[in-house]
Design a protein around this motif. Structure first.
Motif, mmCIF file in Angstrom:
data_model
loop_
_atom_site.group_PDB
_atom_site.id
_atom_site.type_symbol
_atom_site.label_atom_id
_atom_site.label_comp_id
_atom_site.label_asym_id
_atom_site.label_seq_id
_atom_site.Cartn_x
_atom_site.Cartn_y
_atom_site.Cartn_z
ATOM 1 N N ASN A 163 0.905 -1.412 -0.227
ATOM 2 C CA ASN A 163 -0.401 -0.024 -0.294
ATOM 3 C C ASN A 163 1.025 1.076 0.062
ATOM 4 N N PHE A 164 1.387 0.920 -0.644
ATOM 5 C CA PHE A 164 2.629 2.322 -1.081
ATOM 6 C C PHE A 164 1.754 3.373 -1.269
ATOM 7 N N LYS A 165 1.933 5.021 -0.794
ATOM 8 C CA LYS A 165 1.037 6.033 -1.485
ATOM 9 C C LYS A 165 2.399 7.199 -2.234
ATOM 10 N N ILE A 166 2.372 7.047 -3.458
ATOM 11 C CA ILE A 166 3.491 7.851 -4.089
ATOM 12 C C ILE A 166 2.582 8.933 -4.967
ATOM 13 N N GLY A 167 2.465 10.275 -5.234
ATOM 14 C CA GLY A 167 1.862 10.751 -6.101
ATOM 15 C C GLY A 167 1.900 12.088 -6.513
ATOM 16 N N GLY A 168 3.611 12.308 -6.090
ATOM 17 C CA GLY A 168 4.450 13.468 -6.418
ATOM 18 C C GLY A 168 4.755 14.603 -5.976
ATOM 19 N N ASN A 169 3.336 15.218 -5.026
ATOM 20 C CA ASN A 169 3.162 16.130 -4.336
ATOM 21 C C ASN A 169 2.659 15.934 -2.835
ATOM 22 N N GLN A 170 2.834 16.782 -2.377
ATOM 23 C CA GLN A 170 2.844 16.766 -0.635
ATOM 24 C C GLN A 170 3.902 15.820 -0.034
ATOM 25 N N ALA A 171 5.443 15.813 -0.264
ATOM 26 C CA ALA A 171 6.270 14.317 -0.426
ATOM 27 C C ALA A 171 6.636 14.371 0.964
ATOM 28 N N ILE A 172 7.563 14.971 1.486
ATOM 29 C CA ILE A 172 7.745 14.753 2.916
ATOM 30 C C ILE A 172 7.155 15.127 4.097
ATOM 31 N N CYS A 173 5.656 15.973 3.662
ATOM 32 C CA CYS A 173 4.349 16.764 4.816
ATOM 33 C C CYS A 173 3.611 14.987 4.459
ATOM 34 N N SER A 174 3.237 14.714 4.025
ATOM 35 C CA SER A 174 2.198 13.685 3.610
ATOM 36 C C SER A 174 2.470 12.528 3.767
ATOM 37 N N GLU A 175 3.280 12.218 2.504
ATOM 38 C CA GLU A 175 4.007 10.649 1.913
ATOM 39 C C GLU A 175 4.906 10.335 2.992
ATOM 40 N N CYS A 176 5.716 11.012 4.110
ATOM 41 C CA CYS A 176 7.054 10.747 4.809
ATOM 42 C C CYS A 176 7.216 11.150 6.233
ATOM 43 N N THR A 177 5.780 11.614 6.590
ATOM 44 C CA THR A 177 5.085 11.928 7.812
ATOM 45 C C THR A 177 4.063 11.589 8.390
#
Length: 265
Positions: A163-177
């Motif tokens: 269930n990786f979630k990768i959209g190319g936007n809001q990388a550090i705040c949303s995808e990684c935190t």
């Protein structure tokens, strides 16, 4: 609560196996003003994008920030610093930025982004080895080879992350935190144009967010896949680093790798 001495050992093990040029950092949510004031980190005095805070922590700086110091609207929404407004929730703000072709796609993408389901007073970010209590999330920005090895370590312990979630936007705040926090699982990010601009990451960099409660297992997985996955040149370096750091958990097999040993004869 995990033993903080174990945290130091975990960091040493990971840095012995992988060549990570930046500090591995921890992020801790500070939900109350009193918790924020007691946090052992330097408060920011000027507005700053969250991803710049992350990069500063990776350079060795211990930081804490409340809402007033956040210079990025996307981050304050993703991290639960405020309740997102209708412009954000409807997808209209992302559409206005030109990130999606129409409002339907923008709304769908916004619904699929992970936002923290809380309101927090602030956050603390610092190199992992400087924590004296448990952080919530661990973040690394590194090259694709190291990202592969982290994922292999995760897979060794937990199986495939489906269930990786990768959209190319809001990388550090949303995808990684926000994603690791809300889902209690690892995520990988290709970074986004905003953080690449503000932080000047390399074109080869990727980011990884891991719940702290899974970090020790992931690192053990990285350690225990050395013999199967690493080429001889890397094993020679790893063996030397393990010896220097007195890590005795692994006996490096310099003649073994899965991709050579299982070639069809």
């Amino acid at each position: 609560m995990r033993d903080m001495e174990s945290l130091q050992t975990t960091v040493t093990k990971l840095n012995s196996v992988l060549e990570i040029e930046r500090k591995i950092i921890g992020v801790k949510f500070l939900f109350e003003k009193s918790e924020y004031e007691a946090a052992d980190a330097k408060p920011l005095t000027n507005k700053c994008p969250y991803c710049v805070m992350v990069k500063s922590a990776m350079a060795g700086v211990s930081i804490k920030a409340s809402l007033e110091q956040f210079g990025c609207r996307g981050a304050i929404n993703a991290l639960g610093m405020v309740i997102p407004d209708e412009l954000s929730k409807s997808g209209r703000s992302a559409l206005q930025l030109g990130l999606y072709q129409d409002i339907v796609v923008a709304k769908s993408a916004r619904n699929d982004m992970t936002f923290c389901n809380h309101i927090t007073y602030g956050v603390m970010l610092k190199p992992l080895e400087k924590f004296t209590d448990e952080p919530d999330i661990v973040i690394m920005v590194t090259n694709s080879y190291n990202a592969m090895r982290i994922i292999q370590g995760y897979s060794y312990m937990f199986g495939t992350q489906k269930n990786f979630k990768i959209g190319g936007n809001q990388a550090i705040c949303s995808e990684c935190t926000a994603y690791p926090f809300e889902n209690n699982d690892i995520n990988i990010s290709t970074l986004c144009s905003g953080t690449r601009f503000w932080c000047a990451w390399s074109k080869n960099d990727l980011a990884i967010g891991i719940p702290y409660n899974k970090l020790e297992d992931v690192v053990e997985g990285v350690l225990h896949t050395v013999n199967a996955t690493e080429p001889l040149s890397e094993k020679l370096r790893i063996g030397k680093k393990l010896k220097e750091n007195n890590i005795t958990d692994l006996e490096v097999d310099y003649d073994k790798s899965y991709y050579c040993n299982y070639l069809k004869k």
